[in-house]
Design a protein around this motif. Structure first.
Motif, PDB file in Angstrom:
ATOM      1  N   TYR A   1       0.833  -1.206   0.000  1.00  0.00           N
ATOM      2  CA  TYR A   1       0.000   0.000   0.000  1.00  0.00           C
ATOM      3  C   TYR A   1       0.866   1.254   0.000  1.00  0.00           C
ATOM      4  CZ  TYR A   1      -4.855  -1.526   0.375  1.00  0.00           C
ATOM      5  OH  TYR A   1      -6.094  -2.015   0.103  1.00  0.00           O
ATOM      6  N   ASP A   2       0.332   2.311  -0.607  1.00  0.00           N
ATOM      7  CA  ASP A   2       0.989   3.619  -0.621  1.00  0.00           C
ATOM      8  C   ASP A   2       0.284   4.620   0.289  1.00  0.00           C
ATOM      9  OD1 ASP A   2       2.881   2.779  -2.536  1.00  0.00           O
ATOM     10  OD2 ASP A   2       1.451   3.121  -4.149  1.00  0.00           O
ATOM     11  N   ASP A   3      -0.903   4.309   0.740  1.00  0.00           N
ATOM     12  CA  ASP A   3      -1.652   5.161   1.669  1.00  0.00           C
ATOM     13  C   ASP A   3      -1.048   4.990   3.067  1.00  0.00           C
ATOM     14  OD1 ASP A   3      -3.581   6.036   3.601  1.00  0.00           O
ATOM     15  OD2 ASP A   3      -5.141   5.918   2.091  1.00  0.00           O
ATOM     16  N   ILE A   4      -0.511   6.059   3.628  1.00  0.00           N
ATOM     17  CA  ILE A   4       0.207   5.962   4.899  1.00  0.00           C
ATOM     18  C   ILE A   4      -0.678   5.435   6.018  1.00  0.00           C
ATOM     19  CG2 ILE A   4      -0.243   8.411   5.454  1.00  0.00           C
ATOM     20  CD1 ILE A   4       2.499   8.441   6.854  1.00  0.00           C
ATOM     21  N   LYS A   5      -1.949   5.834   6.032  1.00  0.00           N
ATOM     22  CA  LYS A   5      -2.841   5.372   7.091  1.00  0.00           C
ATOM     23  C   LYS A   5      -3.196   3.903   6.907  1.00  0.00           C
ATOM     24  CE  LYS A   5      -6.194   7.943   8.582  1.00  0.00           C
ATOM     25  NZ  LYS A   5      -7.412   8.782   8.612  1.00  0.00           N
ATOM     26  N   LYS A   6      -3.337   3.457   5.659  1.00  0.00           N
ATOM     27  CA  LYS A   6      -3.689   2.057   5.431  1.00  0.00           C
ATOM     28  C   LYS A   6      -2.511   1.125   5.714  1.00  0.00           C
ATOM     29  CE  LYS A   6      -7.759   2.378   2.550  1.00  0.00           C
ATOM     30  NZ  LYS A   6      -8.507   1.810   1.420  1.00  0.00           N
TER      31      LYS A   6
ATOM     32  N   ASN B   1      -1.858  19.082   3.383  1.00  0.00           N
ATOM     33  CA  ASN B   1      -3.208  19.289   2.829  1.00  0.00           C
ATOM     34  C   ASN B   1      -4.010  17.996   2.736  1.00  0.00           C
ATOM     35  OD1 ASN B   1      -2.524  21.964   2.576  1.00  0.00           O
ATOM     36  ND2 ASN B   1      -2.088  21.852   0.380  1.00  0.00           N
ATOM     37  N   ASP B   2      -3.921  17.164   3.798  1.00  0.00           N
ATOM     38  CA  ASP B   2      -4.675  15.918   3.907  1.00  0.00           C
ATOM     39  C   ASP B   2      -4.291  14.876   2.871  1.00  0.00           C
ATOM     40  OD1 ASP B   2      -6.116  16.634   6.156  1.00  0.00           O
ATOM     41  OD2 ASP B   2      -7.740  17.542   5.005  1.00  0.00           O
ATOM     42  N   GLU B   3      -3.131  15.013   2.261  1.00  0.00           N
ATOM     43  CA  GLU B   3      -2.640  13.999   1.343  1.00  0.00           C
ATOM     44  C   GLU B   3      -2.190  12.763   2.132  1.00  0.00           C
ATOM     45  OE1 GLU B   3      -2.221  11.903  -1.519  1.00  0.00           O
ATOM     46  OE2 GLU B   3      -2.361  13.967  -2.282  1.00  0.00           O
ATOM     47  N   VAL B   4      -2.520  11.562   1.620  1.00  0.00           N
ATOM     48  CA  VAL B   4      -2.162  10.319   2.309  1.00  0.00           C
ATOM     49  C   VAL B   4      -1.239   9.434   1.485  1.00  0.00           C
ATOM     50  CG1 VAL B   4      -4.253  10.262   3.718  1.00  0.00           C
ATOM     51  CG2 VAL B   4      -4.248   9.154   1.469  1.00  0.00           C
TER      52      VAL B   4
ATOM     53  N   GLY C   1       1.227  10.748  14.367  1.00  0.00           N
ATOM     54  CA  GLY C   1       2.278  11.255  13.489  1.00  0.00           C
ATOM     55  C   GLY C   1       1.822  11.301  12.044  1.00  0.00           C
ATOM     56  N   ALA C   2       1.105  10.273  11.611  1.00  0.00           N
ATOM     57  CA  ALA C   2       0.560  10.274  10.253  1.00  0.00           C
ATOM     58  C   ALA C   2      -0.420  11.428  10.074  1.00  0.00           C
ATOM     59  CB  ALA C   2      -0.129   8.944   9.961  1.00  0.00           C
ATOM     60  N   GLY C   3      -1.229  11.691  11.120  1.00  0.00           N
ATOM     61  CA  GLY C   3      -2.144  12.824  11.054  1.00  0.00           C
ATOM     62  C   GLY C   3      -1.400  14.147  10.974  1.00  0.00           C
ATOM     63  N   SER C   4      -0.262  14.240  11.669  1.00  0.00           N
ATOM     64  CA  SER C   4       0.551  15.455  11.600  1.00  0.00           C
ATOM     65  C   SER C   4       1.098  15.658  10.194  1.00  0.00           C
ATOM     66  CB  SER C   4       1.695  15.364  12.616  1.00  0.00           C
ATOM     67  OG  SER C   4       2.496  16.519  12.581  1.00  0.00           O
ATOM     68  N   VAL C   5       1.542  14.555   9.560  1.00  0.00           N
ATOM     69  CA  VAL C   5       2.018  14.642   8.176  1.00  0.00           C
ATOM     70  C   VAL C   5       0.883  15.091   7.263  1.00  0.00           C
ATOM     71  CG1 VAL C   5       2.859  13.284   6.221  1.00  0.00           C
ATOM     72  CG2 VAL C   5       3.848  12.949   8.487  1.00  0.00           C
TER      73      VAL C   5
ATOM     74  N   ASP D   1       0.530  19.403 -11.715  1.00  0.00           N
ATOM     75  CA  ASP D   1      -0.931  19.577 -11.691  1.00  0.00           C
ATOM     76  C   ASP D   1      -1.383  20.797 -10.897  1.00  0.00           C
ATOM     77  OD1 ASP D   1      -0.575  18.834  -9.063  1.00  0.00           O
ATOM     78  OD2 ASP D   1      -1.566  16.901  -9.243  1.00  0.00           O
ATOM     79  N   GLY D   2      -0.459  21.615 -10.442  1.00  0.00           N
ATOM     80  CA  GLY D   2      -0.832  22.865  -9.799  1.00  0.00           C
ATOM     81  C   GLY D   2      -1.176  22.768  -8.334  1.00  0.00           C
ATOM     82  N   ARG D   3      -1.156  21.572  -7.765  1.00  0.00           N
ATOM     83  CA  ARG D   3      -1.464  21.440  -6.339  1.00  0.00           C
ATOM     84  C   ARG D   3      -0.339  22.035  -5.516  1.00  0.00           C
ATOM     85  NH1 ARG D   3      -2.906  15.521  -4.747  1.00  0.00           N
ATOM     86  NH2 ARG D   3      -3.382  16.601  -2.811  1.00  0.00           N
ATOM     87  N   ASP D   4      -0.714  22.762  -4.485  1.00  0.00           N
ATOM     88  CA  ASP D   4       0.267  23.476  -3.688  1.00  0.00           C
ATOM     89  C   ASP D   4       0.403  22.830  -2.313  1.00  0.00           C
ATOM     90  OD1 ASP D   4       2.140  25.271  -3.038  1.00  0.00           O
ATOM     91  OD2 ASP D   4       0.812  27.008  -2.850  1.00  0.00           O
ATOM     92  N   PHE D   5       1.630  22.566  -1.894  1.00  0.00           N
ATOM     93  CA  PHE D   5       1.891  21.985  -0.576  1.00  0.00           C
ATOM     94  C   PHE D   5       2.833  22.905   0.191  1.00  0.00           C
ATOM     95  CE2 PHE D   5       0.934  18.290  -3.252  1.00  0.00           C
ATOM     96  CZ  PHE D   5      -0.023  17.648  -2.483  1.00  0.00           C
ATOM     97  N   HIS D   6       2.528  23.080   1.457  1.00  0.00           N
ATOM     98  CA  HIS D   6       3.391  23.864   2.338  1.00  0.00           C
ATOM     99  C   HIS D   6       3.617  23.069   3.621  1.00  0.00           C
ATOM    100  CE1 HIS D   6       3.017  27.414  -0.205  1.00  0.00           C
ATOM    101  NE2 HIS D   6       1.714  27.178  -0.266  1.00  0.00           N
ATOM    102  N   PRO D   7       4.424  21.988   3.546  1.00  0.00           N
ATOM    103  CA  PRO D   7       4.627  21.170   4.736  1.00  0.00           C
ATOM    104  C   PRO D   7       5.227  21.981   5.878  1.00  0.00           C
ATOM    105  CG  PRO D   7       6.228  20.632   3.012  1.00  0.00           C
ATOM    106  CD  PRO D   7       5.210  21.517   2.392  1.00  0.00           C
TER     107      PRO D   7
END
Length: 635
Positions: free
Chosen positions: A298-303, A356-359, A347-351, A451-457
């Protein structure tokens, strides 16, 4: 102190009631009340822990709950080492998750309702572990099911969340049927559902051997539903549709631990049936391998963390299934797992909060520099989970593997190898998660350009990372506690039996920890090599993969198996019964009604209302009667 132990349940339950009744008026203060009630319950649990001897069992009967003829069920609490262990875990970890949720759910309009559901979850779980009878346990059992349904489906506008909540609810009902049938059998043979009476009835020979095995297997079915064990494990990964604090609460401190608690609490029953224990160990061994294999794909961190939970609960079930003398190891791993798995989910929730809720881990990379506190706390939980020396998992999981190898005959090889292979796979998929998330190049920058998505970790607020830090300390510190003698095992001995080490290990007991560590090291190094920082990791997962990876991505076809063996036959049976009901039962009733209606309509035509017609009918009837009499007379 035990006389007022009902406060443990009353405090979070009162918080849930107030928040639900107050509704939107609790927007400004609901999260504070919900957190405060659980914190007070934890403080009281600590006081109760230090004021209780620990080796004594106290039953606190509050009132007569179900006085119905021979069925007499008192609503009472059982205070002993096992229940207090769970109470401290539930309220302690639950309190930290509540604090974390204040920051995580800060922008959610229904935050007050979310905290009401969290409180309901905690209160139900406390009823489950504190109840002094199987019926009281069942009350908490169903309360946990309701709360999980409400929280998993929190994002009601998402069809996937609604489906996941329904799936969890229905699959748990399958297990609940098993638990209910087990309780019925207990009452049939002992005339009671209280722990003390049922266990005494078993030791006195009131329950025949076949019934004991049936009860054990039915209890296991209930445990499989709540703890996500084979074949009822498919709902647990889908439960990740809920907010991350829900995932932490379900996977670390409450719902999935209920099945392990049920088996440990019923240890008198399982100790009396070797066949029942064998089924438990088989389920645990199969499930831990399923969780490890699927977690690698799996690639979904929560899964990934969800399947890690499936696997780790498998280790616990394996331990409690090994029988007398080993139950304590399952509970010990459960406590350690509560610390590091809650920390990993938070920690996964913090990430996610910073992304922007990416998993999707393929869209992460290089977050260690952007989120240093999350990286350190998550890293400590990761090390504890894979069994790094001197951390919590090193002492608990290795002890289970050693006990598994200590079984006689083929069981030692099968269960021991399952546990040790699982350790290697766990190190692989968790190291893969660490490498893809925190190391390497920042793949989220590539997404922004494509794709224009913006992330600000960015690092999370203190209200979120402080609970993560406390849990990380617990992941490290609990290892030191478990390492000192047999303190924890001796604490649990009065309720689950005295612990004894393996006697029939097919390989040297001293070599097992080294072998486990070696396989874990190989798994970790393999993941580091495959996902090393210099390697290009595609943002989109490859579609052309081996059949093993394809099977793992499809949950080893667990959903397909359930669809084929249960869902579709159930649908066909329901349709057949509807047809029989419509055409058979309803057809017979409706046909009789139609016949009566049609006959009465035709007979009604004879009632004309004219006297001459009635007189003619009477005359005709008279002639017919006379003709019949003459025929009889001269025949």
């Amino acid at each position: 102190m035990t006389a007022s132990s009902w406060l443990l349940v009353a405090l979070p339950a009162l918080g849930a009631l107030i928040l639900l009744l107050a509704g939107k008026r609790a927007k400004a203060w609901g999260h504070l009340l919900g957190t405060a009630t659980v914190a007070l319950a934890f403080v009281y649990a600590v006081i109760l822990f230090f004021s209780t001897a620990g080796n004594a069992t106290e039953n606190v009967n509050l009132y007569s709950w179900i006085p119905a003829g021979q069925l007499q069920v008192d609503f009472g609490l059982r205070i002993d080492a096992l229940s207090l262990t769970f109470v401290l875990l539930i309220t302690g970890v639950g309190m930290l998750i509540h604090f974390y949720s204040i920051g995580y759910m800060a922008d959610d309009e229904g935050r007050y309702r979310f905290f009401a559901y969290l409180n309901l979850f905690v209160a139900s779980m406390l009823i489950l572990v504190l109840g002094n009878s199987f019926v009281t346990l069942y009350l908490g059992w169903e309360g946990v099911g309701l709360a999980s349904y409400l929280l998993i489906g929190w994002y009601q506008n998402r069809p996937s969340a609604a489906t996941a909540a329904k799936k969890a609810f229905l699959m748990n009902r399958v297990g609940d049927v098993g638990l209910a049938l087990a309780i019925f059998l207990m009452f049939k043979y002992t005339g009671s559902t209280g722990y003390t009476q049922v266990f005494e009835g078993l030791t006195n020979g009131q329950i025949p051997p076949g019934a004991i095995t049936a009860i054990a297997i039915l209890l296991l079915l209930g445990a499989c539903g709540k703890s996500g064990q084979f074949p009822l494990q498919a709902w647990l990964p889908d439960a990740m549709e809920g907010p991350t604090p829900v995932s932490a609460l379900i996977h670390a401190a409450t719902m999935v631990t209920a099945g392990v608690y049920l088996v440990a609490r019923s240890n008198v029953i399982f100790s009396a049936t070797p066949d029942g224990r064998l089924v438990v160990t088989l389920v645990g061994a199969v499930t831990l391998l399923i969780g490890c294999i699927v977690g690698c794909a799996y690639d979904d961190i929560k899964k990934v963390l969800a399947y890690s939970t499936v696997s780790q609960i498998g280790y616990m079930m394996l331990a409690v299934g090994l029988g007398p003398g080993i139950y304590a190891l399952g509970i010990m791993h459960l406590v350690a797992h509560g610390f590091f798995k809650a920390g990993l989910f938070l920690g996964a929730g913090s990430v996610m909060h910073g992304m922007n809720d990416e998993v999707d881990m393929r869209k992460f990379g290089g977050l260690a520099k952007k989120m240093p506190i999350t990286f350190v706390t998550f890293g400590l939980g990761y090390l504890a989970l894979i069994g790094f020396p001197f951390l919590a998992g090193y002492y608990t999981k290795d002890a289970i593997i050693e006990a598994a190898f200590g079984q006689e005959g083929w069981r030692g090889w099968v269960f021991g190898l399952a546990g040790i292979i699982g350790a290697g796979l766990t190190a692989f998929y968790m190291t893969r998660l660490m490498m893809m998330t925190f190391f390497g190049k920042s793949r989220w920058k590539e997404i922004k350009s494509t794709d224009g998505r913006d992330f600000h970790p960015h690092e999370s607020k203190p209200i979120m990372w402080i609970p993560m830090a406390i849990l990380a300390i617990g992941s490290v510190g609990s290892g030191a506690f478990f390492a000192i003698g047999d303190r924890f095992e001796n604490w649990l001995a009065p309720t689950v039996g005295a612990y004894h080490e393996a006697e029939h290990a097919p390989i040297s007991a001293a070599a097992i920890p080294w072998l486990t560590l070696a396989l874990a090291l190989i798994g970790a190094l393999l993941a580091v090599w495959i996902f090393r920082p210099g390697r290009d990791i595609p943002v989109e997962r490859p579609q052309r993969v081996s059949w093993v990876v394809r099977a793992a991505r499809n949950d080893l076809y667990g959903n397909a198996l359930n669809e084929t063996l249960v869902a579709r036959p159930g649908t066909w049976l329901a349709r057949a019964l509807v047809y029989v009901d419509n055409r058979g039962v309803d057809g017979a009733v409706n046909g009789l009604a139609a016949a009566l209606g049609g006959g009465s309509g035709r007979l009604r035509r004879l009632q004309t209302g004219f006297v001459r017609s009635y007189a003619l009918s009477m005359l005709g009837g008279t002639f017919l009667l006379l003709a019949a009499l003459l025929l009889v007379r001269f025949s």
